[in-house]
Enzyme design. Structure first.
Site, PDB file in Angstrom:
ATOM      1  N   ASP A 177      -0.184  11.020  -3.486  1.00  0.00           N
ATOM      2  CA  ASP A 177       1.059  11.459  -2.851  1.00  0.00           C
ATOM      3  C   ASP A 177       1.366  12.845  -3.434  1.00  0.00           C
ATOM      4  O   ASP A 177       0.447  13.513  -3.901  1.00  0.00           O
ATOM      5  CB  ASP A 177       2.172  10.433  -3.127  1.00  0.00           C
ATOM      6  N   LYS A 228       0.839  -1.201   0.000  1.00  0.00           N
ATOM      7  CA  LYS A 228       0.000   0.000   0.000  1.00  0.00           C
ATOM      8  C   LYS A 228       0.866   1.240   0.000  1.00  0.00           C
ATOM      9  O   LYS A 228       1.829   1.320   0.765  1.00  0.00           O
ATOM     10  CB  LYS A 228      -0.840  -0.026   1.296  1.00  0.00           C
ATOM     11  N   SER A 249      -6.787   5.634   4.530  1.00  0.00           N
ATOM     12  CA  SER A 249      -6.832   4.870   3.278  1.00  0.00           C
ATOM     13  C   SER A 249      -7.262   3.424   3.562  1.00  0.00           C
ATOM     14  O   SER A 249      -8.028   2.834   2.800  1.00  0.00           O
ATOM     15  CB  SER A 249      -5.460   4.839   2.612  1.00  0.00           C
ATOM     16  N   LYS A 263       5.040   1.954  -3.044  1.00  0.00           N
ATOM     17  CA  LYS A 263       5.129   3.358  -3.454  1.00  0.00           C
ATOM     18  C   LYS A 263       5.350   3.422  -4.940  1.00  0.00           C
ATOM     19  O   LYS A 263       5.969   2.519  -5.525  1.00  0.00           O
ATOM     20  CB  LYS A 263       6.317   4.036  -2.756  1.00  0.00           C
ATOM     21  N   ASN A 286      -1.086  20.393   1.439  1.00  0.00           N
ATOM     22  CA  ASN A 286      -2.225  19.671   2.003  1.00  0.00           C
ATOM     23  C   ASN A 286      -2.013  19.387   3.491  1.00  0.00           C
ATOM     24  O   ASN A 286      -2.839  19.742   4.329  1.00  0.00           O
ATOM     25  CB  ASN A 286      -2.438  18.368   1.214  1.00  0.00           C
ATOM     26  N   LYS A 315       4.966   2.544   8.401  1.00  0.00           N
ATOM     27  CA  LYS A 315       3.720   3.233   8.782  1.00  0.00           C
ATOM     28  C   LYS A 315       2.606   2.225   9.027  1.00  0.00           C
ATOM     29  O   LYS A 315       1.839   2.339   9.980  1.00  0.00           O
ATOM     30  CB  LYS A 315       3.263   4.206   7.674  1.00  0.00           C
ATOM     31  N   THR A 335      -3.965  12.938   7.012  1.00  0.00           N
ATOM     32  CA  THR A 335      -2.543  13.016   7.383  1.00  0.00           C
ATOM     33  C   THR A 335      -2.353  14.095   8.443  1.00  0.00           C
ATOM     34  O   THR A 335      -1.658  13.891   9.449  1.00  0.00           O
ATOM     35  CB  THR A 335      -1.679  13.326   6.141  1.00  0.00           C
TER      36      THR A 335
HETATM   37  N1  GLU Z   1       1.047   8.950   0.240  1.00  0.00           N
HETATM   38  C1  GLU Z   1       0.612   8.833   1.598  1.00  0.00           C
HETATM   39  C2  GLU Z   1       1.778   8.439   2.496  1.00  0.00           C
HETATM   40  O1  GLU Z   1       2.917   8.605   2.139  1.00  0.00           O
HETATM   41  C3  GLU Z   1      -0.620   7.951   1.757  1.00  0.00           C
HETATM   42  C4  GLU Z   1      -0.464   6.544   1.302  1.00  0.00           C
HETATM   43  C5  GLU Z   1      -1.777   5.764   1.302  1.00  0.00           C
HETATM   44  O2  GLU Z   1      -2.789   6.328   1.667  1.00  0.00           O
HETATM   45  O3  GLU Z   1      -1.740   4.580   0.918  1.00  0.00           O
HETATM   46  O4  GLU Z   1       1.607   8.019   3.604  1.00  0.00           O
END
Ligand code: GLU
Length: 414
Positions: free
Chosen positions: A146, A70, A348, A106, A221, A94, A190
């Site tokens: 992102d 993810k 998410s 990613k 954001n 995370k 976030t």
């Molecule tokens: N791009 C965000 C991050 O770096 C969210 C990733 C997601 O929601 O899967 O945490």
């Protein structure tokens, strides 16, 4: 060695130490030190002037031992292999910290969306999905927004994946608009997640949010929503910055009007005469400093100038390893990026669960569930750091890697 090489190397160093603390051997480290799968693709896009331009893109899938990978897809001119790899590893952390059944992923495309039309962006988004479609999906790898990607980009990607697979696949991607299976609260998740960890940190430091002075690097954001939420809780936002300068007022900036100006003009700093240079932001007398922009911003040159008691890393990788040491030695409480910025992927996950169930939750449900996850994560990491005398980043990696390493071993992969 380039700066981005440093991102991977410094991540690997902490991973190695964390795995040793958890009792795993070098075989485990060898497996997790890089993504299990890394795709490099080339995407031909018909531009508005009739020519075809070929863009390079990537998707990293770090480790899927506990579930699908993810993580977001960034559209940015500086996207590169090392950065995408490091970011995918941070996503594993995370997801581990917040106990989501995901590994890290990613993606990125080297492009400058600010110079592309909407139609060009649509073709690029669809082209990206077409190129990776065999390797991604709701049960294998789930993208998200992102840097410079947004709900509209997610919608095109979801539509493209659905067409290829000949059925609506809402759970393929998160960060979608509400009308397309998005979740309540995702756009400010976030920021909210970061604020929850800041509140927990403040409790541990006997500080109150109301009245504390906050400086924020970045007014995108994450940064602008963080400013708004903290302002509403009574904090004084004394400084915010954008790429070309910072605004500073020791009595507190008028955040509401800045957010309105941002909505109208995109950027706020060019609208003011009194702008201070960005380097000054870290020296400002404040209680809480929030880097919410780029990586490697707090380094050995400026770490000793920081006056804040708490540094909350809402950006990915804003502090170098040397600076982490300087700040920790000075007893500054760092809320590491993999913890402070985990709210986005947490909501998410809620979005993906709702898509799979076809049953949608209220904003209040989302906030309560996010609060639970973030409070638990912060306190687990803080207590580990205190009890086992680790810095907060190492403690976060220990918590973040534990489940993936265990699952990897149970599966017999390492
Ligand atoms: N791009 C965000 C991050 O770096 C969210 C990733 C997601 O929601 O899967 O945490």
């Amino acid at each position: 060695m380039t700066e981005n090489n440093d991102l991977v190397t410094s991540t690997q160093e902490i991973m190695k130490e964390a795995l040793h603390k958890l009792g795993f051997d070098d075989g485990m480290y060898e497996l997790v030190k890089e993504p299990l799968r890394f795709l490099e693709i080339r995407i031909p896009v018909r531009m508005d002037d009739g020519t075809v331009k070929t863009f390079k893109g990537y998707r990293a899938q770090h480790n899927q031992a506990v579930g699908p990978t993810k993580g977001g897809v960034r559209f940015h001119p500086d996207v590169n292999v090392e950065e995408v790899k490091a970011l995918s590893m941070w996503m594993t952390m995370k997801c581990g910290i917040t106990n989501l059944p995901f590994g890290g992923g990613k993606g990125g495309v080297i492009c400058d969306p600010r110079e592309m039309s909407n139609l060009e962006l649509e073709r690029l988004s669809r082209g990206y999905v077409k190129a990776i479609s065999q390797f991604v999906g709701p049960a294998s790898d789930i993208p998200a927004p992102d840097v410079y990607t947004n709900p509209q980009v997610m919608s095109w990607m979801m539509d493209e994946y659905s067409k290829i697979n000949r059925s609506n696949a809402f759970a393929f991607i998160t960060g979608k608009p509400l009308s397309l299976g998005g979740s309540q609260g995702r756009n400010r998740a976030t920021a909210l997640g970061a604020v929850i960890t800041i509140e927990e940190a403040a409790k541990r430091r006997n500080m109150s949010i109301a009245g504390s002075r906050v400086a924020i690097q970045g007014f995108g954001n994450a940064g602008s929503f963080i400013a708004k939420i903290l302002h509403d809780k009574g904090a004084k936002i004394v400084a915010i910055s954008e790429s070309r300068g910072a605004l500073y007022d020791p009595n507190g900036l008028d955040i509401e009007s800045l957010i309105e100006l941002k909505a109208q003009h995109g950027r706020v700093t060019p609208l003011f005469d009194e702008v201070i240079p960005n380097e000054k932001l870290f020296e400002i007398d404040c209680d809480i400093l929030i880097p919410a922009a780029l990586s490697n911003q707090i380094n050995k040159e400026n770490a000793h100038l920081i006056k804040a008691n708490i540094v909350a890393e809402a950006a990915n990788g804003p502090t170098t390893p040397e600076a982490t040491k300087i700040l920790t030695d000075r007893d500054v409480l760092i809320i590491p990026d993999v913890l402070a910025s985990a709210g986005g992927v947490t909501v998410s996950y809620f979005e993906w669960v709702q898509n799979n169930q076809g049953y949608y939750w209220s904003e209040e449900d989302i906030i309560v569930k996010l609060q639970e996850k973030m409070v638990e994560a912060f306190n687990k990491i803080y207590d580990l750091a205190e009890n086992r005398k680790m810095d907060m980043r190492l403690a976060a990696y220990v918590v973040g890697l534990k489940r993936t390493a265990e699952a990897t071993r149970f599966r017999g992969w390492a």
